[in-house]
Design a protein around this motif. Structure first.
Motif, PDB file in Angstrom:
ATOM      1  N   PRO A 290       0.797  -1.236   0.000  1.00 37.29           N
ATOM      2  CA  PRO A 290       0.000   0.000   0.000  1.00 37.29           C
ATOM      3  C   PRO A 290       0.823   1.277   0.000  1.00 37.29           C
ATOM      4  CG  PRO A 290      -0.983  -1.603   1.479  1.00 37.29           C
ATOM      5  CD  PRO A 290       0.321  -2.199   1.011  1.00 37.29           C
ATOM      6  N   ALA A 291       1.988   1.280   0.664  1.00 33.16           N
ATOM      7  CA  ALA A 291       2.801   2.504   0.711  1.00 33.16           C
ATOM      8  C   ALA A 291       3.279   2.920  -0.676  1.00 33.16           C
ATOM      9  CB  ALA A 291       3.991   2.305   1.646  1.00 33.16           C
ATOM     10  N   ASP A 292       3.323   1.985  -1.622  1.00 30.09           N
ATOM     11  CA  ASP A 292       3.756   2.339  -2.982  1.00 30.09           C
ATOM     12  C   ASP A 292       2.809   3.336  -3.626  1.00 30.09           C
ATOM     13  OD1 ASP A 292       5.944   0.672  -2.833  1.00 30.09           O
ATOM     14  OD2 ASP A 292       4.922  -1.034  -3.762  1.00 30.09           O
ATOM     15  N   ALA A 293       1.534   3.315  -3.213  1.00 31.78           N
ATOM     16  CA  ALA A 293       0.557   4.243  -3.788  1.00 31.78           C
ATOM     17  C   ALA A 293       0.921   5.693  -3.498  1.00 31.78           C
ATOM     18  CB  ALA A 293      -0.843   3.940  -3.251  1.00 31.78           C
ATOM     19  N   LEU A 294       1.622   5.946  -2.377  1.00 36.15           N
ATOM     20  CA  LEU A 294       2.015   7.316  -2.034  1.00 36.15           C
ATOM     21  C   LEU A 294       2.955   7.903  -3.070  1.00 36.15           C
ATOM     22  CD1 LEU A 294       2.671   6.953   1.812  1.00 36.15           C
ATOM     23  CD2 LEU A 294       0.540   7.523   0.636  1.00 36.15           C
ATOM     24  N   ARG A 295       3.731   7.035  -3.712  1.00 36.48           N
ATOM     25  CA  ARG A 295       4.693   7.508  -4.718  1.00 36.48           C
ATOM     26  C   ARG A 295       4.120   7.449  -6.131  1.00 36.48           C
ATOM     27  NH1 ARG A 295       7.550   4.405  -1.035  1.00 36.48           N
ATOM     28  NH2 ARG A 295       7.233   2.508  -2.274  1.00 36.48           N
ATOM     29  N   GLN A 296       3.222   6.490  -6.387  1.00 39.24           N
ATOM     30  CA  GLN A 296       2.772   6.238  -7.745  1.00 39.24           C
ATOM     31  C   GLN A 296       1.542   7.052  -8.131  1.00 39.24           C
ATOM     32  OE1 GLN A 296       4.457   4.138  -9.777  1.00 39.24           O
ATOM     33  NE2 GLN A 296       3.111   4.554 -11.533  1.00 39.24           N
ATOM     34  N   ARG A 297       0.659   7.296  -7.182  1.00 45.21           N
ATOM     35  CA  ARG A 297      -0.592   7.994  -7.514  1.00 45.21           C
ATOM     36  C   ARG A 297      -0.355   9.498  -7.608  1.00 45.21           C
ATOM     37  NH1 ARG A 297      -6.149   5.457  -7.090  1.00 45.21           N
ATOM     38  NH2 ARG A 297      -6.728   7.572  -6.500  1.00 45.21           N
TER      39      ARG A 297
END
Length: 491
Positions: A290-297
Motif C-alpha cells: 500500500p505505501a507504494d501508492a504514495l509515490r505512484q498515484r
C-alpha cells in the motif's frame, strides 16, 4: 558621509535575512496517514511492475493507438497543461520578489515663445533695447532602484508555497492524463462488448426467425396449435426490440472515443466498424504494498504538495506581524543640452521601516486562517490516501470477481449451447413443444450475453486497477510546463 546611517542599517539587517517565520514543512509518514502494511483483500503484492504504458499489455494495437491519440489531442489534458503553465508563471512572479526592482525614466521638453514675444532691457547708458525670446530645450534621465528586505522570510515562504503549487499542478496534470487514458480504454472495451452483444442478438434473431417459420409450417400441417406460432412470433419481436438499444449503446461509446481523442463524435465510426473481440489483459497485476501508492498515484502527490503550499502560507501571513524594511535609491541627470546631460548627476539613498500598530486583530486572524487551511489540506491529503487504497482494493476484488464469472459463464454457455441444439432438433422432429425450445434458446442467449458482460467487466476492472495504481505516467519525474506549444509530456 550622509549615507552612513542607511549603510549601517543595511549591514545590521542582512544577517537577519536568513530567518523565516512559520513552520517548516515535514512530510507525513505512512503511519500518520493511516496506510496499512498490507491490503485487506487478496492482491499480488510483489514488487510493483512498470505501468507507464499499461494499455500495451492488452495486446490490441487499435486500443494502444487510441490511447496515444488521446494523450496528444484530448482537450481536458490541454486544459490541464494551461493550468500548469499558469502555476509556473506564478512561481516566476514569486521569485521576482526576491530581487530588487529597477526602473528608468527619461524626458524631453521644448519651450517655444509665442509670436511677438520679447524682453525689454535698459542698458547702463540709458538705452532701451528689446530682445526676442528664443526656444529652449530640457533633457532629463533617471534611474530608480527599490528592494524589499525579506528579513522574516515572508517572500521566501511565498516562493516555497508557489513552488509547491507548481508541483501540485504538475501532478494534477498527470491525474487528468491517466484518467483520460483509462476512460479511452474503457470506452473501447465497452464498444467491443456492444459489438459482441449485437452479434449475439442478431444471431439469435436469425434462429428465432427460422423457428417462427417452422412453427408456421407445423400449424399449417395441423401438427400444433397456433400457440406455438404466437410464442415464436412474440419471442422474435422481443429479441428484435433489443437491437436498437444495443446499437445506440455502441454509438455512444464510439462517439465518446471521438471526443476523448479531440475529434468530432462520429470521427471514429468507420475506423471501429469492423467487429473485433474484447481485448483481454494479463490475469494478475503486481500491486506492490500500500505505501507504494504514495509515490505512484499523482493525486496523492498533488495533495501532498498542496499541504506543503498551505504550510508555507502560514509563514507568509506570520511575516506580516513583523516590521517591513525597504531600501532604495535613485540617480537623476538633467540638462538643457543632450551633450551635457551627464555633466551633473544627483542621487539619493533611502531606507524605510513600516510596522502595523493596530489592525483590530486582522493580521492574526489571517494567520489563524492559514493554519486552519493547512489543517484542512492535511485532512484532504489523508482522505486522498485512504480513498486511493479503497480504489485499489475494490478494483482488485472486481477483477477477481469478473474472472470467476467468466469461468462460470463459459461452462453455462457450453451447457446452454448443447441444450439449445437438442431442443431445436427435437422440436423439428416433433418430440418436444415450443415452450421447451423457447426456454433453451433464451438460456443460450442469456449465457452468451453473460459471458460477454463478464469479459467486459474483467477488462474494465483491469483498467480500473491500472488507474487506481497510478499507471499511465512516469512517476519518477515531476511533470513540467512546456516552454512552447500547448501540451506537456508526462510519460
Amino acid at each position: 558621509m550622509a549615507h552612513r546611517p542607511s549603510l549601517l542599517f543595511l549591514a545590521a539587517a542582512l544577517p537577519l535575512a536568513a530567518c523565516s517565520v512559520g513552520p517548516d514543512y515535514r512530510p507525513s509518514s505512512a503511519a500518520e496517514l493511516g496506510v496499512p502494511q498490507r491490503y485487506s483483500v487478496p492482491a499480488d503484492q510483489r514488487a510493483r511492475e512498470d505501468l507507464t504504458q499499461w494499455w500495451r499489455k492488452f495486446d490490441d494495437p487499435q486500443l494502444a493507438a487510441l490511447v496515444e491519440r488521446a494523450q496528444a489531442a484530448n482537450l481536458d489534458i490541454a486544459q490541464a497543461v494551461t493550468r500548469l503553465r499558469q502555476a509556473r508563471e506564478s512561481l516566476v512572479q514569486s521569485r521576482a520578489a526576491l530581487l530588487p526592482s529597477l526602473s528608468t525614466s527619461g524626458g524631453y521638453s521644448r519651450s517655444q515663445p509665442l509670436r511677438g514675444a520679447s524682453t525689454t532691457v535698459t542698458l547702463p547708458d540709458g538705452t532701451v533695447t528689446s530682445f526676442s525670446q528664443g526656444a529652449s530645450n530640457s533633457f532629463s534621465l533617471g534611474l530608480d532602484a527599490n528592494y524589499q528586505l525579506d528579513l522574516f522570510g515572508g517572500v521566501r515562504r511565498g516562493v516555497e508555497s508557489s513552488r509547491a503549487g507548481y508541483e501540485a499542478a504538475g501532478y494534477d496534470y498527470a491525474s487528468v492524463l491517466i484518467s483520460v487514458e483509462a476512460e479511452t480504454a474503457r470506452n473501447y472495451v465497452l464498444a467491443r462488448a456492444a459489438q459482441a452483444q449485437l452479434a449475439n442478438a442478431r444471431a439469435t434473431l436469425a434462429l428465432q426467425e427460422d423457428n417462427l417459420q417452422i412453427a408456421q409450417w407445423r400449424v399449417q400441417a395441423g401438427l400444433v396449435s397456433t400457440l406455438d406460432q404466437e410464442q415464436a412470433r412474440a419471442q422474435r419481436a422481443q429479441t428484435a426490440a433489443t437491437i436498437p438499444t444495443l446499437e445506440a449503446n455502441y454509438n455512444g461509446f464510439v462517439s465518446r472515443l471521438g471526443v476523448l481523442t479531440g475529434q468530432a463524435p462520429g470521427a471514429l465510426k468507420a475506423e471501429l466498424e469492423a467487429v473485433k473481440p474484447i481485448p483481454t489483459g494479463p490475469v494478475s497485476v503486481a500491486t506492490g504494498i500500500p505505501a507504494d501508492a504514495l509515490r505512484q498515484r499523482p493525486d496523492i502527490r498533488a495533495a501532498e504538495r498542496n499541504l506543503a503550499s498551505a504550510t508555507a502560507q502560514i509563514g507568509v501571513t506570520q511575516a506580516q506581524l513583523y516590521p517591513s524594511f525597504a531600501i532604495g535609491g535613485s540617480i537623476d541627470a538633467g540638462s538643457s543640452a543632450l551633450s551635457s546631460l551627464f555633466d551633473v548627476l544627483t542621487g539619493r539613498l533611502f531606507a524605510n521601516v513600516a510596522q502595523t500598530i493596530f489592525d483590530a486583530g486582522r493580521t492574526r486572524s489571517q494567520v489563524r486562517s492559514a493554519q486552519a487551511a493547512a489543517d484542512s489540506a492535511f485532512l484532504t491529503y489523508k482522505q486522498t490516501v485512504l480513498t486511493s487504497l479503497e480504489d485499489i482494493e475494490n478494483a482488485a476484488v472486481a477483477l477477481q470477481s469478473a474472472q470467476r464469472r467468466v469461468a462460470d459463464f463459459r461452462e453455462a454457455l457450453d451447457a446452454s449451447n448443447n441444450q439449445a441444439i437438442l431442443a431445436r432438433t427435437q422440436y423439428r422432429a416433433g418430440l418436444t413443444d415450443f415452450t421447451t425450445l423457447n426456454q433453451a434458446e433464451n438460456q443460450l442467449l442469456s449465457a452468451q450475453n453473460g459471458l460477454t458482460q463478464a469479459r467486459s467487466d474483467q477488462s474494465t476492472a483491469l483498467i480500473q486497477l491500472y488507474l487506481s495504481l497510478g499507471g499511465g505516467w512516469d512517476s519518477t519525474t515531476t511533470p513540467q510546463a512546456p516552454t512552447t506549444g500547448s501540451t506537456a509530456n508526462g510519460n
